[in-house]
Scaffold this active site. Structure first.
Site, PDB file in Angstrom:
ATOM      1  N   CYS A 101       0.835  -1.200   0.000  1.00 41.49           N
ATOM      2  CA  CYS A 101       0.000   0.000   0.000  1.00 41.49           C
ATOM      3  C   CYS A 101       0.875   1.256   0.000  1.00 41.49           C
ATOM      4  CB  CYS A 101      -0.996  -0.038   1.158  1.00 41.49           C
ATOM      5  SG  CYS A 101      -2.347   1.149   0.935  1.00 41.49           S
ATOM      6  N   HIS A 160      -3.858  -5.042   0.426  1.00 37.67           N
ATOM      7  CA  HIS A 160      -3.307  -5.450   1.721  1.00 37.67           C
ATOM      8  C   HIS A 160      -3.358  -6.971   1.868  1.00 37.67           C
ATOM      9  CE1 HIS A 160      -2.670  -1.558   3.749  1.00 37.67           C
ATOM     10  NE2 HIS A 160      -3.662  -1.136   2.989  1.00 37.67           N
ATOM     11  N   GLU A 219      -1.682  -8.686   3.794  1.00 37.74           N
ATOM     12  CA  GLU A 219      -1.505  -9.046   5.218  1.00 37.74           C
ATOM     13  C   GLU A 219      -2.827  -9.042   5.971  1.00 37.74           C
ATOM     14  OE1 GLU A 219      -1.118  -6.107   4.081  1.00 37.74           O
ATOM     15  OE2 GLU A 219      -1.714  -4.640   5.599  1.00 37.74           O
TER      16      GLU A 219
END
Ligand code: MN
Length: 241
Positions: free
Chosen positions: A113, A214, A216
């Site tokens: 990001c 994202h 994660e």
């Protein structure tokens, strides 16, 4: 020994009355790296003197730059537009030094990001400051759904992500209002949203990987997306030798 993945950890004021900022970072990054056989190590981003930052980069085998606010537009030659969000110039400077050190020391870099955006700026690229006000016909990139769920597709070109995810189209989450405009020299676009917004890039040697979504936030529930972390740990391992 397991590869050590440094994760840059920004300093933020937790409350208006805080005397000093605190180092804060979601645990998701380290969790994913641990699950993939990497050893996470947080890199405190506070000062931007080159020597200590270079030593921190030296102490790890690869580096992840995490999400966050907007890079300062003067860093890529623009004046701030109305739609620009919160800027942390100290963080910009510290991360740019860390990127410089990683390049100098030949350590693999993964930017997520904002991490992708600041890598692009550090290496000479530019950003769209605010997608809704600058890109006519753009889709929604600030999704209303929760973090683990994808909201728009991206088309993957051959490269790191397509190898990791084993598909040429994947549903990704989207929590960004900025995006890469002109990729920095040497970076090739490897994922694009249906509206043309750039969602990933990489260098030819895959020492620099940028991802606009994202992973994660998804990889706790989505083993497919965990392959992104796995592949980065593999890349770092192979460079370590
Ligand atoms: Mn998006």
């Amino acid at each position: 020994m397991q590869p050590i993945i440094g994760i840059a950890c920004p300093a933020e004021f937790l409350t208006a009355s805080s005397l000093d900022p605190s180092f804060t970072l979601s645990t998701r990054y380290a969790d994913g790296i641990m699950r993939c056989g990497g050893t996470p190590l947080l890199i405190p981003l506070r000062h931007h003197d080159y020597a200590p930052i270079r030593q921190m980069a030296q102490a790890v085998d690869g580096i992840i730059l995490a999400g966050g606010g907007d890079p300062a537009p003067h860093l890529f030659g623009e004046e701030p537009l109305q739609g620009l969000g919160e800027v942390d110039y100290e963080r910009d400077l510290a991360e740019m030094r860390l990127i410089e050190a990683a390049r100098e020391l030949n350590k693999p870099l993964l930017g997520i990001c904002r991490g992708m955006q600041i890598i692009n700026v550090a290496l000479g690229g530019t950003l769209i400051q605010d997608i809704p006000s600058q890109v006519a016909g753009a889709g929604q990139h600030s999704q209303k759904g929760s973090l683990p769920y994808g909201s728009h597709h991206v088309r993957l070109e051959p490269g790191f992500l397509r190898d990791a995810l084993q598909t040429d189209s994947v549903l990704v989450n989207s929590f960004h209002h900025q995006a890469v405009k002109d990729p920095a020299p040497g970076l090739r676009v490897t994922a694009v949203a249906p509206d043309g917004i750039i969602e990933a890039f990489e260098s030819d040697d895959q020492m620099v990987i940028g991802i606009q979504w994202h992973p994660e936030c998804m990889w706790k529930y989505d083993d497919g997306m965990l392959r992104v972390a796995e592949r980065f740990v593999e890349k770092v391992s192979s460079c370590k030798r």
